[in-house]
Design a protein around this motif. Structure first.
Motif, PDB file in Angstrom:
ATOM      1  N   VAL A  20       0.840  -1.201   0.000  1.00 37.52           N
ATOM      2  CA  VAL A  20       0.000   0.000   0.000  1.00 37.52           C
ATOM      3  C   VAL A  20       0.876   1.252   0.000  1.00 37.52           C
ATOM      4  O   VAL A  20       0.610   2.229  -0.718  1.00 37.52           O
ATOM      5  CB  VAL A  20      -0.949   0.003   1.215  1.00 37.52           C
ATOM      6  CG1 VAL A  20      -1.695   1.334   1.318  1.00 37.52           C
ATOM      7  CG2 VAL A  20      -1.932  -1.158   1.119  1.00 37.52           C
ATOM      8  N   SER A 205      -6.544  -0.025   5.213  1.00 32.05           N
ATOM      9  CA  SER A 205      -6.067  -1.404   5.248  1.00 32.05           C
ATOM     10  C   SER A 205      -6.740  -2.202   6.358  1.00 32.05           C
ATOM     11  O   SER A 205      -6.921  -3.417   6.237  1.00 32.05           O
ATOM     12  CB  SER A 205      -4.553  -1.434   5.451  1.00 32.05           C
ATOM     13  OG  SER A 205      -3.886  -0.862   4.348  1.00 32.05           O
ATOM     14  N   HIS A 226      -6.321  -2.203  -1.681  1.00 33.88           N
ATOM     15  CA  HIS A 226      -6.419  -0.813  -1.253  1.00 33.88           C
ATOM     16  C   HIS A 226      -6.620   0.122  -2.446  1.00 33.88           C
ATOM     17  O   HIS A 226      -6.116  -0.129  -3.546  1.00 33.88           O
ATOM     18  CB  HIS A 226      -5.150  -0.418  -0.495  1.00 33.88           C
ATOM     19  CG  HIS A 226      -5.260   0.854   0.276  1.00 33.88           C
ATOM     20  ND1 HIS A 226      -5.168   2.094  -0.324  1.00 33.88           N
ATOM     21  CD2 HIS A 226      -5.466   1.086   1.599  1.00 33.88           C
ATOM     22  CE1 HIS A 226      -5.296   3.038   0.601  1.00 33.88           C
ATOM     23  NE2 HIS A 226      -5.484   2.451   1.774  1.00 33.88           N
TER      24      HIS A 226
END
Length: 243
Positions: A20, A205, A226
């Motif tokens: 992410v 997340s 994500h």
């Protein structure tokens, strides 16, 4: 528009979902930003604040201010962490920092500061979006994530039934109220399954971890990803829906 930003890593992304952070970095740099990652950053203190440890949360907020000192803009790929800094820091004893006015959740920063909705992404998959509680209710990001997703080439965006309902995670809520959390999760998982998509996305997340666990236990097919990872995706870096 060139902007220098400091990237807030968040505990979950730093320890469990580094992809992410990498996606956020690629995305911001592709849009012309210069990105710093202050090495002294730690937890924002949200877990401590939510469980009543205000003094400990205040200590972490002070450490946060020191780590990000001198940065005009802080960007977080997390509505919950951005919400903690922007709203809850002001409620901590003795806090007098400046970061709350400089901190943005990723979709807010892209739309409101950079002024873009088309970030040059390509993602030829079916996707449904879950608006997380902190981003929706505390930050009021409204339709910013969906505006960004609708501009992604190749995407098929599918509405999620009961989208604004909580997934049941809520940080320590899922631990302290496990039965209630599990029932809320079951509702959310059924809605994702009913959408028939390949990918479930969100801006946190934590919620993706919670819902993703429910989907995997049922072998439901949909994969959590994500928002930053979708927006960072390009034809040059194809992504596979197969785990």
């Amino acid at each position: 528009m060139s902007v220098r930003v400091a990237l807030l890593g968040t505990c979950l992304a730093d320890t469990l979902y580094p992809g992410v952070l990498k996606a956020t970095l690629r995305l911001l740099e592709r849009l012309g930003c210069t990105v710093d990652f202050p090495a002294g950053q730690t937890c924002c203190g949200q877990m401590h604040f939510n469980t009543g440890y205000r003094r400990e949360a205040a200590d972490l907020a002070s450490a946060f201010e020191r780590a990000f000192a001198g940065h005009a803009v802080v960007v977080a790929p997390s509505g919950s962490c951005a919400g903690m800094v922007r709203h809850s820091y002001r409620r901590l004893p003795g806090f007098a920092g400046t970061l709350p006015d400089k901190t943005y959740e990723l979709s807010e920063f892209l739309v409101d500061v950079l002024g873009v909705t088309d970030v040059g992404a390509y993602f030829p998959h079916s996707v449904t979006y879950h608006p997380t509680c902190h981003s929706l209710r505390m930050l009021g990001v409204a339709d910013r994530p969906e505006r960004l997703l609708k501009s992604v080439r190749g995407i098929r965006l599918v509405p999620l039934s009961g989208a604004e309902s909580c997934c049941g995670f809520g940080g320590t809520f899922a631990l302290k109220n496990a039965d209630t959390s599990s029932e809320m999760l079951a509702d959310k998982v059924r809605a994702v399954q009913a959408s028939g998509v390949e990918v479930l996305t969100a801006g946190d997340s934590s919620c993706l971890m919670h819902i993703g666990g429910g989907l995997r236990r049922l072998d439901a097919g949909a994969r959590p990803l994500h928002l930053a990872e979708i927006l960072a995706s390009t034809e040059e870096e194809p992504w596979s829906a197969t785990p």
